[in-house]
Design an enzyme around this catalytic site. Structure first.
Site, PDB file in Angstrom:
ATOM      1  N   GLY A  29       1.117   1.873  -3.103  1.00 55.52           N
ATOM      2  CA  GLY A  29       0.430   3.161  -2.165  1.00 55.52           C
ATOM      3  C   GLY A  29       2.386   2.339  -1.049  1.00 55.52           C
ATOM      4  N   ASN A  30       1.983   2.792  -0.197  1.00 49.84           N
ATOM      5  CA  ASN A  30       3.075   2.757   0.749  1.00 49.84           C
ATOM      6  C   ASN A  30       2.596   2.570   2.229  1.00 49.84           C
ATOM      7  OD1 ASN A  30       3.219   5.459   2.474  1.00 49.84           O
ATOM      8  ND2 ASN A  30       3.104   5.495   0.412  1.00 49.84           N
ATOM      9  N   ARG A  31       3.698   2.176   3.351  1.00 46.30           N
ATOM     10  CA  ARG A  31       3.236   1.380   4.278  1.00 46.30           C
ATOM     11  C   ARG A  31       2.941   2.609   5.524  1.00 46.30           C
ATOM     12  NH1 ARG A  31       2.822  -3.388   5.175  1.00 46.30           N
ATOM     13  NH2 ARG A  31       4.442  -5.141   3.471  1.00 46.30           N
ATOM     14  N   SER A  32       2.636   4.213   5.275  1.00 46.39           N
ATOM     15  CA  SER A  32       2.832   5.003   5.656  1.00 46.39           C
ATOM     16  C   SER A  32       1.020   5.134   6.650  1.00 46.39           C
ATOM     17  CB  SER A  32       3.226   6.388   5.193  1.00 46.39           C
ATOM     18  OG  SER A  32       2.158   7.678   6.474  1.00 46.39           O
TER      19      SER A  32
END
Ligand code: C5P
Length: 221
Positions: A29-32
């Site tokens: 995943g990512n930090r958005s």
């Protein structure tokens, strides 16, 4: 945005970040946070638009008045975006879409085995939804807007990305450890395919959202 300058318009906004599963309990995943996309949806509602918000893994209250479609992976987001875009006047891709997903999904939790090195994770490319929406407009006169987070050579990289993606507007943020993701403020440059460059000072994500809608409204047929 006191005017209802998006009245009668259908706008589609993607928000958040995709999660690409490895097994039933793990993902890439990512930090958005989804804050910018949610701000775009809320401000578009305030300006009179019908809003479809494609929400990828966001833990924020749904903006009042927007139709929220929940997705998780890039492939799900692509499906939802292509469907929602069919009658959209504007599509804004504010979501952080994973460029790659695991090549294989393990139906059961991947286990560690004592004394055995972990297997490398093979990845495959995800489709570029923004490029696809730009190349195959789902409706005549439709505006397609992308976002880009750049850490260096922001303008040059942004201009190259706008051309590569084929979108009408590209909102370029400068990101780093203390800027952008997860914060309540954002500074950006809105680049257009017609060559303009609008600088938006660091401020609330709602202000950036309104500045983006100003650029959109000025270009709607
Ligand atoms: O190439 P990059 O990830 O920097 O581009 C960012 C823009 O492209 C964002 O608008 C994002 O929503 C969109 N994107 C996409 N599909 C991908 C990767 C990015 O629509 N697979």
């Amino acid at each position: 945005g006191l005017e209802q300058d998006l009245a009668g318009r259908h706008v589609v906004v993607s928000a958040g970040g995709t999660r690409e599963p490895l097994d039933p309990v793990r993902f890439l995943g990512n930090r958005s946070s989804g804050k910018q996309g949610y701000a775009l949806a809320a401000t578009a509602v305030a300006r009179g638009a019908r809003v479809t918000l494609l929400s990828a893994n966001v833990e924020l209250p749904a903006p009042a008045g927007a139709d929220v479609v929940r997705v998780s992976t890039a492939l799900q987001l692509r499906e939802a975006a292509l469907k929602a875009a069919v009658d959209a006047d504007v599509v804004v891709m504010a979501a952080a879409v994973a460029d790659f997903r695991p090549a294989e999904y393990a139906g059961g939790k991947i286990k560690k085995v004592d004394g055995v090195d972990p297997a490398p994770v093979a990845l495959v490319r995800n489709p570029d939804i923004l490029a696809e929406l730009s190349a195959q407009r789902q409706r005549g006169g439709q505006l397609v807007v992308g976002f880009a987070a750049e850490t260096d050579d922001v303008l040059a990289n942004g201009r190259a990305k706008l051309t590569r993606k084929g979108c009408d507007l590209l909102v370029v943020n400068e990101v780093g450890e203390s800027r952008g993701f997860g914060l309540d403020t954002n500074a950006a440059v809105v680049l257009s395919a017609d060559g303009t460059e609008v600088h938006i000072a660091d401020g609330p994500k709602e202000d950036l959202a309104d500045a983006v809608w100003d650029q959109v409204a000025a270009r709607l047929p």
